[in-house]
Design a protein around this motif. Sequence first.
Motif, short mmCIF file in Angstrom:
data_model
loop_
_atom_site.label_atom_id
_atom_site.label_comp_id
_atom_site.label_asym_id
_atom_site.label_seq_id
_atom_site.Cartn_x
_atom_site.Cartn_y
_atom_site.Cartn_z
N GLU A 38 -17.18 -6.17 -1.02
CA GLU A 38 -15.86 -6.01 -1.64
C GLU A 38 -15.46 -7.25 -2.42
O GLU A 38 -14.86 -7.17 -3.50
CB GLU A 38 -14.84 -5.67 -0.57
CG GLU A 38 -15.02 -4.27 0.01
CD GLU A 38 -14.18 -4.01 1.22
OE1 GLU A 38 -13.93 -2.83 1.53
OE2 GLU A 38 -13.77 -4.98 1.90
N TYR B 45 0.83 -1.20 0.00
CA TYR B 45 0.00 0.00 0.00
C TYR B 45 0.87 1.26 0.00
O TYR B 45 0.60 2.23 -0.70
CB TYR B 45 -0.90 -0.04 1.24
CG TYR B 45 -1.86 1.11 1.39
CD1 TYR B 45 -3.18 1.00 0.97
CD2 TYR B 45 -1.46 2.30 2.00
CE1 TYR B 45 -4.08 2.05 1.13
CE2 TYR B 45 -2.35 3.36 2.16
CZ TYR B 45 -3.66 3.22 1.72
OH TYR B 45 -4.54 4.26 1.88
N LYS C 255 -8.55 1.53 -2.82
CA LYS C 255 -9.89 1.57 -2.25
C LYS C 255 -10.24 0.27 -1.53
O LYS C 255 -10.94 0.28 -0.52
CB LYS C 255 -10.90 1.85 -3.36
CG LYS C 255 -10.71 3.22 -4.03
CD LYS C 255 -11.71 3.43 -5.15
CE LYS C 255 -11.50 4.78 -5.82
NZ LYS C 255 -12.43 4.99 -6.96
N ILE C 256 -9.77 -0.84 -2.07
CA ILE C 256 -10.00 -2.16 -1.45
C ILE C 256 -8.68 -2.92 -1.47
O ILE C 256 -8.11 -3.13 -2.54
CB ILE C 256 -11.09 -2.97 -2.17
CG1 ILE C 256 -12.36 -2.14 -2.40
CG2 ILE C 256 -11.43 -4.22 -1.37
CD1 ILE C 256 -13.41 -2.87 -3.22
N ASN C 257 -8.24 -3.36 -0.30
CA ASN C 257 -6.93 -4.01 -0.20
C ASN C 257 -7.10 -5.51 0.05
O ASN C 257 -7.39 -5.93 1.17
CB ASN C 257 -6.12 -3.37 0.92
CG ASN C 257 -4.69 -3.84 0.94
OD1 ASN C 257 -4.29 -4.71 0.16
ND2 ASN C 257 -3.90 -3.29 1.84
N GLU D 200 -4.66 5.54 -5.51
CA GLU D 200 -5.45 5.33 -4.29
C GLU D 200 -5.94 3.89 -4.20
O GLU D 200 -6.52 3.36 -5.15
CB GLU D 200 -6.66 6.27 -4.27
CG GLU D 200 -7.51 6.11 -3.03
CD GLU D 200 -8.81 6.90 -3.09
OE1 GLU D 200 -9.59 6.82 -2.12
OE2 GLU D 200 -9.05 7.57 -4.12
N TYR E 200 -9.88 0.17 -10.74
CA TYR E 200 -10.84 0.11 -9.64
C TYR E 200 -10.24 0.41 -8.27
O TYR E 200 -10.97 0.38 -7.27
CB TYR E 200 -11.50 -1.27 -9.61
CG TYR E 200 -12.42 -1.52 -10.78
CD1 TYR E 200 -13.65 -0.87 -10.88
CD2 TYR E 200 -12.05 -2.38 -11.81
CE1 TYR E 200 -14.49 -1.08 -11.96
CE2 TYR E 200 -12.90 -2.61 -12.90
CZ TYR E 200 -14.12 -1.95 -12.96
OH TYR E 200 -14.96 -2.17 -14.04
N GLY E 201 -8.95 0.67 -8.18
CA GLY E 201 -8.35 0.91 -6.88
C GLY E 201 -8.29 -0.34 -6.02
O GLY E 201 -8.27 -0.27 -4.80
#
Length: 343
Positions: free
Chosen positions: A327, A9, A17-19, A15, A300-301
């Motif tokens: 998610e 990260y 958004k979902i990791n 950015e 989509y991040g």
Amino acid sequence: MLFGHGDDYFNSQTEVKINFSSNVWHGANLEKLKEHLNTQFDKLSRYPEPDAATLKRLLARRHEVNEENVVVTNGSVSAFYLIAQAWRGASSLIAVPSFSEYEDACCLHEHKVSFFSTGDDLQEVSFEGQDFCWICNPNNPDGKMIHRSELLALIAANRNTVFVVDQAYVAFTTEDLLKPADVKNNPNLIIIQSISKAYNIPGLRIGYLIAQPDITERINKYLIPWSINAFAIEASKYILIHPAQFTLPVRKWQRETAEFIYQLNKLDGIEVLPTASTFFLVRLKTGVAADLKNWLLSTYGILIRDASNFRGLDETYFRISTQTADENRQFTEALAEWLSLQK
């Protein structure tokens, strides 16, 4: 040192958004812990305990071992390097694919390193001449697990080899794993565990190892004073004293993982490898993981773990850790879109 571990990260120019790349419990509520650490802020103006003694005492009590059995470390990774350093020049056998820091620590301290596959029958693996055997259980990156009884039998049958068993993900499975008290009857066992994974505090770097006193005494000779910062000590003590605030709903998470895998298996062009945990490997039948990672992040991040730098895996593998149901759905739809673009 390998840059490109699970959660990069910090290295992302886009950015996130979902990791999906980091194997930590995503649902931890840290508000009470945050409030507690605010009250401990003044401790930053003083040196912490040289060896995290009060935390060591709590860990010993929790695991029903003596304080002499415990060494608190600056994350579980520090434990690997301390062991490799304390027995510099030893012979080490490492199960692969697995966490690269075992190999890196051993190579740094001039161990003679050899490997066996996590898919091998353990009864067929030769431990002759091996001072150490390094095993991650549940295994990172694939979530495979060796049952406690099988591991204990293996350890008992090979007393000339010290088994370093990394249980950083012990909270992420309901299967029967080694218990810290197992070191009492096994002089050739070192168990390493992490406090940060199950409580979503990896930034504090806090872990520990448990072994018989002759092992911990040797390791302690190489432990740097004040290596555990005051906030890491206070956060860990708070978690141990207030366990009800940090209960990880592992069965629910596993059900969500099973549903996630079920939906992913509907897609053509991938193979999802079986897991005993809440993270797992996926193999692309077309394309490479690095391209998928870049596309998901820029479009989509969404961040995934490109697993191509694990020894024994190639450029088609990536690892993901189950997130929320919504998610997971977003990821499945995004992956389906990318796969359609490869045709």
